[in-house]
Design a protein around this motif. Structure first.
Motif, short mmCIF file in Angstrom:
data_model
loop_
_atom_site.label_atom_id
_atom_site.label_comp_id
_atom_site.label_asym_id
_atom_site.label_seq_id
_atom_site.Cartn_x
_atom_site.Cartn_y
_atom_site.Cartn_z
N ALA A 26 0.83 -1.20 0.00
CA ALA A 26 0.00 0.00 0.00
C ALA A 26 0.87 1.25 0.00
O ALA A 26 0.59 2.23 -0.73
N LEU A 27 1.92 1.24 0.81
CA LEU A 27 2.82 2.39 0.86
C LEU A 27 3.54 2.56 -0.48
O LEU A 27 3.70 3.68 -0.97
N GLY A 28 3.97 1.44 -1.07
CA GLY A 28 4.63 1.51 -2.36
C GLY A 28 3.76 2.10 -3.45
O GLY A 28 4.22 2.89 -4.28
N ALA A 29 2.48 1.73 -3.43
CA ALA A 29 1.54 2.28 -4.41
C ALA A 29 1.38 3.78 -4.23
O ALA A 29 1.32 4.55 -5.21
N ALA A 30 1.31 4.23 -2.97
CA ALA A 30 1.17 5.66 -2.70
C ALA A 30 2.42 6.43 -3.14
O ALA A 30 2.32 7.53 -3.70
N ILE A 31 3.59 5.85 -2.90
CA ILE A 31 4.85 6.49 -3.31
C ILE A 31 4.92 6.60 -4.84
O ILE A 31 5.26 7.65 -5.39
N ALA A 32 4.59 5.50 -5.51
CA ALA A 32 4.64 5.50 -6.98
C ALA A 32 3.67 6.52 -7.57
O ALA A 32 4.00 7.23 -8.53
N SER A 186 13.30 4.30 -6.26
CA SER A 186 14.17 3.42 -5.48
C SER A 186 13.40 2.55 -4.48
O SER A 186 13.87 1.49 -4.09
N PHE A 187 12.21 3.01 -4.07
CA PHE A 187 11.45 2.24 -3.09
C PHE A 187 11.09 0.86 -3.64
O PHE A 187 11.20 -0.14 -2.92
N ALA A 188 10.66 0.79 -4.88
CA ALA A 188 10.23 -0.50 -5.45
C ALA A 188 11.37 -1.51 -5.43
O ALA A 188 11.16 -2.69 -5.11
N VAL A 189 12.58 -1.06 -5.75
CA VAL A 189 13.73 -1.97 -5.76
C VAL A 189 14.06 -2.43 -4.35
O VAL A 189 14.27 -3.63 -4.09
N LEU A 190 14.11 -1.49 -3.41
CA LEU A 190 14.43 -1.83 -2.02
C LEU A 190 13.35 -2.70 -1.41
O LEU A 190 13.63 -3.64 -0.66
N HIS A 191 12.10 -2.40 -1.74
CA HIS A 191 10.97 -3.19 -1.25
C HIS A 191 11.13 -4.65 -1.67
O HIS A 191 10.96 -5.58 -0.86
#
Length: 228
Positions: A26-32, A186-191
């Motif tokens: 959910a956080l990743g979607a909001a960041i993207a 970068s979040f998606a990769v780190l996630h």
């Protein structure tokens, strides 16, 4: 409540991982979305910063929760010292030695029995004394925990910089108010990397628990009796 059966361990680990996965997705979607609709905006940067902090929090939290779940499970099996692997025998004896040095009479007696009657003595170690993330789960701390409970840490050695610099130092910098801003995307990769590590921890534990359940003895994994 400590897990008593293999099924309970599986359920506990799956639950611990699933809610973390949902929250991070959910956080990743909001960041993207923020990076796509308003790149470089205060919101996009704030969300990206929170993403690093949350990834670290879930990484440390899952390692602590899952490894403690494993220790609690094997502790209930009340195995003898001669049924433990070398890593956990060392952990148990070190714990007893520290407590005996402090004058604890029961630990002195347990240490004597451990040395003189290893085929009879039950493993005893202080509850909560093994899985300690020290609030900064660096690679060295992870290696200490994994070694203490008898798990290989070699597959995490190549991720030491990821664990130390990107996750731990990144979390600390953000938590202390420093101007550290992750690069867009970068979040998606780190996630993905963090989820892979958490899933690997889960798989190691489940494999060990299932092996114990089928073999009825510890082979390459560890166990102990927790003092109340």
């Amino acid at each position: 409540m400590a897990s008593r059966t293999i099924g309970e361990v599986e359920d506990a680990l799956d639950d611990a991982l699933s809610w973390r996965r949902v929250e991070l997705q959910a956080l990743g979607a909001a960041i993207a979305e923020a990076e796509r609709s308003s790149p470089g905006s205060p919101l996009a940067r704030a969300l990206a910063r929170s993403g690093v902090a949350m990834l670290y929090a879930h990484w440390e939290g899952f390692v602590k929760e899952s490894c403690q779940c494993y220790v609690d499970f094997v502790a209930r099996r009340r195995l003898r010292l001669d049924e433990l692997n070398e890593d956990l025998v060392r952990t148990v004896l070190q714990s007893l030695s520290r407590r005996a040095a402090g004058g604890d009479e029961s630990s002195i007696a347990a240490l004597v029995e451990a040395v003189t009657r290893p085929t009879v003595a039950r493993a005893r170690f202080q509850k909560g004394g093994i899985v300690d993330t020290k609030s900064n789960l660096r690679y060295a701390v992870l290696a200490e925990i994994m070694t203490a409970i008898g798990f290989p840490v070699s597959s995490f050695a190549t991720r030491d910089k990821l664990i130390d610099r990107t996750l731990c130092d990144g979390r600390n910098g953000i938590a202390h108010g420093r101007s550290m801003y992750p690069a867009p995307g970068s979040f998606a990769v780190l996630h993905a990397e963090v989820m892979e590590m958490m899933e690997e921890i889960r798989d190691l534990i489940l494999a060990a628990v299932r092996q114990q359940g089928s073999d009825k003895v510890v082979i390459g994994v560890s166990a102990g009796l927790v003092d109340g």
